[in-house]
Design a protein around this motif. Sequence first.
Motif, PDB file in Angstrom:
ATOM      1  N   UNK A 100     -30.960 -26.394  -2.123  1.00  0.00           N
ATOM      2  CA  UNK A 100     -32.402 -26.489  -2.227  1.00  0.00           C
ATOM      3  C   UNK A 100     -32.789 -26.553  -3.680  1.00  0.00           C
TER       4      UNK A 100
ATOM      5  N   UNK B 264     -35.664 -25.944 -11.007  1.00  0.00           N
ATOM      6  CA  UNK B 264     -34.203 -25.745 -10.894  1.00  0.00           C
ATOM      7  C   UNK B 264     -33.735 -26.243  -9.545  1.00  0.00           C
ATOM      8  N   UNK B 265     -32.615 -26.904  -9.537  1.00  0.00           N
ATOM      9  CA  UNK B 265     -32.049 -27.277  -8.251  1.00  0.00           C
ATOM     10  C   UNK B 265     -30.737 -26.549  -8.089  1.00  0.00           C
TER      11      UNK B 265
ATOM     12  N   UNK C 102     -33.718 -32.060  -1.037  1.00  0.00           N
ATOM     13  CA  UNK C 102     -32.516 -32.910  -1.079  1.00  0.00           C
ATOM     14  C   UNK C 102     -32.903 -34.313  -1.518  1.00  0.00           C
TER      15      UNK C 102
ATOM     16  N   UNK D 185     -42.830 -30.556  -9.111  1.00  0.00           N
ATOM     17  CA  UNK D 185     -42.631 -31.534 -10.176  1.00  0.00           C
ATOM     18  C   UNK D 185     -43.871 -32.406 -10.312  1.00  0.00           C
TER      19      UNK D 185
ATOM     20  N   UNK E  11     -35.329 -35.213  -3.376  1.00  0.00           N
ATOM     21  CA  UNK E  11     -35.670 -35.225  -4.801  1.00  0.00           C
ATOM     22  C   UNK E  11     -34.422 -35.438  -5.656  1.00  0.00           C
ATOM     23  N   UNK E  12     -33.311 -34.917  -5.212  1.00  0.00           N
ATOM     24  CA  UNK E  12     -32.062 -35.117  -5.967  1.00  0.00           C
ATOM     25  C   UNK E  12     -31.642 -36.591  -5.955  1.00  0.00           C
ATOM     26  N   UNK E  13     -32.174 -37.329  -4.981  1.00  0.00           N
ATOM     27  CA  UNK E  13     -31.944 -38.782  -4.946  1.00  0.00           C
ATOM     28  C   UNK E  13     -33.131 -39.520  -5.554  1.00  0.00           C
ATOM     29  N   UNK E  14     -33.912 -38.808  -6.322  1.00  0.00           N
ATOM     30  CA  UNK E  14     -35.024 -39.420  -7.061  1.00  0.00           C
ATOM     31  C   UNK E  14     -36.175 -39.856  -6.153  1.00  0.00           C
TER      32      UNK E  14
ATOM     33  N   UNK F  23     -39.838 -39.116  -4.815  1.00  0.00           N
ATOM     34  CA  UNK F  23     -40.940 -38.361  -5.417  1.00  0.00           C
ATOM     35  C   UNK F  23     -42.064 -38.055  -4.432  1.00  0.00           C
TER      36      UNK F  23
END
Lengths: 423, 572
Positions: free
Chosen positions: B360, B354-355, B212, B340, B214-217, B219
């Motif tokens: 997830x 893939x998200x 989750x 990543x 990662x979707x907000x950048x 790392x």
Amino acid sequence: MTDKTSAKVWENVPSPFCGIASDDLRIEVCGSSVRVLANGDAVTVPGFERPVTDTAPRIAGEPASLEDAVRRAAEILKEARLPVFSGFGTDVNDTRAALALIDKVRGIFDQARAAGGVRNLLALADSGWIATTLAEVKNRVEVLLVFGSDVEAAFPRFFERFVWNRETLFGQDPARREVICVGRAPSGDAAVSPDGRRPQVVECDPRHLPELAAALSALARGASLQAETVGGIPVVVLRGIVERLRRSSYSVVTWVAGQLDFAHADLTVQQVCQMVALLNKETRAAVLPLGGQDGDRTASQVCAWLTGYPTRVSFARGFPEYDPYLNDASRLLKDGEADALVWVSSLSPAPPPAAEVPTVVIGRSGMQFDEEPEVYIPVGVPGIDHAGHMYRCDNVVAMPLYALRDCGLTTAAAVLAAIEQSL
Amino acid sequence: MLTKLAGASVYDPVQGWAGEIRDLYFRDGRVAADPGPDAAIDEVHDLSGHILMAGAIDIHSHIAGGNVNTARVLLPEQHRNSMARWLNPPGLTPSMGFAPSGPALRSPLAPAGLGRTAEWSSADIGHRYARMGYTTVVEPAVLPANALDAHLQMADIPIVDTAGLAILGSDDFLLGLLRGKAGQAQVNDYVAWTLRATRCLGLKVINAGGAAAFKWNVRQFDLDDVVPYYGVSSRQILQTLQRAVCELGIPHPVHVHCNNLGVPGNVETAVATMEAAQGLPMHLAHVQFYGYGKEGAKGFSSGAARLMEAFHRHPNITMDVGQVLFGQTVTVSGDVIAQYDRHGDASPGKWAVWEAECDGAGGVVPYRYRERSFVNTLQWAVGLEIFLLAEDPWRLFFTTDHPNGAPFTAYPELIRLLMDADYRASVMARLDQEALALTLLPHLRREFSLHDIAVMTRAAAARLLGLEDRGHLCPGAIADVAVYRPQADRRAMFADAAWVWKGGRLVVREGAVVDRPAGSALTIEPCYDRRIERDVKAYFDRFYSLSLDHFTVGGVAFEREDAERFRSIRAA
């Protein structure tokens, strides 16, 4: 059993036809006739409403029993040295049964819609991608870039369901989303926001799409271009688009591979994917390859886990071999390599291509032929006549399909299994 | 029908059998007590001179689902290469084992016709596991949005029984509950509902909250880092889910992929996670990937001794190893931050992320472990150190995290490394000596016994998963039996079982698959307050891409009813 005299209305019906799996249709079934009462579109309505015409198999145009038709199909396969199987608007079980038969007769598996899918598969298998799915688009997309495609022509409800939704998980107002169409203008107004903002459209001649993709990828890499225009579009405009994506917290780049109908379009897809991968060095972005209509993704997914390869697989040497060029059904037929064609299509009414080899069609009832095939066995539709499963364009989500009516049509899976048994 | 397996040397740690010569009976698919001298026996197999164990159980192997199918599509050439090896005389190179043997869903069972088509298919997974004597395999990463896909694929894996572990922890619904300060009871209901809807056997947590974030950048995501927007830490997510599993009475403890996978110095993360378990049961997966210190000239060293010291202090913790073995493989993981992060190491140079569905993510990065590599040698050695330093084989499990450390087809090689110190030394001679010098491995002379192997791969594995009907040979157990011909080369011995029975049916003879019955999917069906469904439905209706009606898994097998396919181990 279904009551054949009175109408029954089904709610929340999933569509196996549209690739984005609209699953909110209201459908009325009366006897064998089906009507979409709500949430239909230009793809799903004809998909569901096509009337049942044939229920009996035919051999050389003459009515035949199912047993005789199966026997005749088996004879054709026994005589064939290299039968090619195509079509594959099918669900999971139809595809499973077909692959078992293809394995046994040492045939070749291809799909009517493979040309588009292969463009994506080749890009994936050469460099990969960062992909996303429909619910992520619905909740997270800030800027949507459409590359070289007219999304609404193929996916009429995409914008309504996943871009202009009413609310998102994180309080973003979807109406403020930005849509940028690069390379091709949309054919309608689906991309216009609810408050009337039109998408930014940057058009070019379709033959310039490859260089456009390359330019976007180069700009995302930070390269400075010597050219001042690409495909007639000022580079400064393209740079602005890349900058907009870079400033976005979550952008999505989409295309319809079936519409990128030019030689080596896989390389264009690859450039688009590279652009998105590069954007992720600083921010978040992902691709959404749209496709999967009429079971196209489904058959490819099933083939991948059963054979290890996604599509265009030959079993001629007794084990699966993948070659997306050599195992193209139209090439095999044109060059005279295939000596029989089996067209399996329980979802799509699209008939087989004209072929000079004996042709067996295990097809949706109502399929119309320019030239009557040697054997035609009409079958029911997964999601209308029987239960099944399909995959959406984003590959992650499989959906159940339900039986809505019973008009006595058998399944393609049962026919394929019967042919296999009678070999 | 009554079958007698006569005169084998039997290993069953549950009954304390450590190689005694015994007769084993089974009737109607179940192990039976000795029926006495007057019983009419329908079939006798003389197994004298052979080693007999219960069928083996793999607690952690990625065999189905989105990552696995993406790996197939990403790497068609891997598959081609294995075909080439098959066409040319086999050097027993471990293949990636996703595959094989072609759809042949119903093809006739010509001995030569089985297991000889493609490498990489669902059929090959079943065949290759069966040939090694495995009869149960757990897919440890089933994303709920992808559960139907995983089950459709697992239904096409022949012979072995399968089970899935459902992933929670980066899904927006759970994070929303925690953000809204929902009570533990509501989380428990959601976990129970998820296990039922996805038809899984247990719960998996992967870098809790990381996908989750990662979707907000984000790392990098540590145990006390906080998921943006939601304001909950990885630790809080993990502990809440662990408590849910405990309170629901689910036999398999929460199955944890920790933060910071593969990062130098991450042994401290693993130890901190053990401490975060607060004395409650917790399983740490593929700990080799967390056995790293940051000492030495390269800032990368073995943390195995530190890890095992902590492990021995925490009897509530179980672990599996995730051993690395050399060769080409592909890494697949729901830990999208880790995947990543390592995309630059992809070999060949391609990768996919893939998200998925606010639920997830996943990532697929091909990788080749090289003998001459400092890093890869160290990873190989750390895994073996963990095995050899473990005091209690009942708490440490045998895995390669297939295919992440190595394909499962390399298990026989790993068994040989564990059972044969001289062989281990001979392999070490080829490796990077600087890396080996940072480990204890050259000094560890321990050799595993057949009893130890039977504990790790049978008895303890079944106990860990709550599978009471397998992993042992007590009367009433499912008649999953593997018989090996003793050989000094333990790799050859375990590569091809002499006989394997699945549920009393002979499925492998002399390393060849002779029958391919369909397996079951093992599930657990915990009870919950139905009101949670109302909340999930409201969430689906507002935010999801499909209706909740179309989410629950069913009807996955070809020509088999759900009642035949799914088997609940019990309603917890």
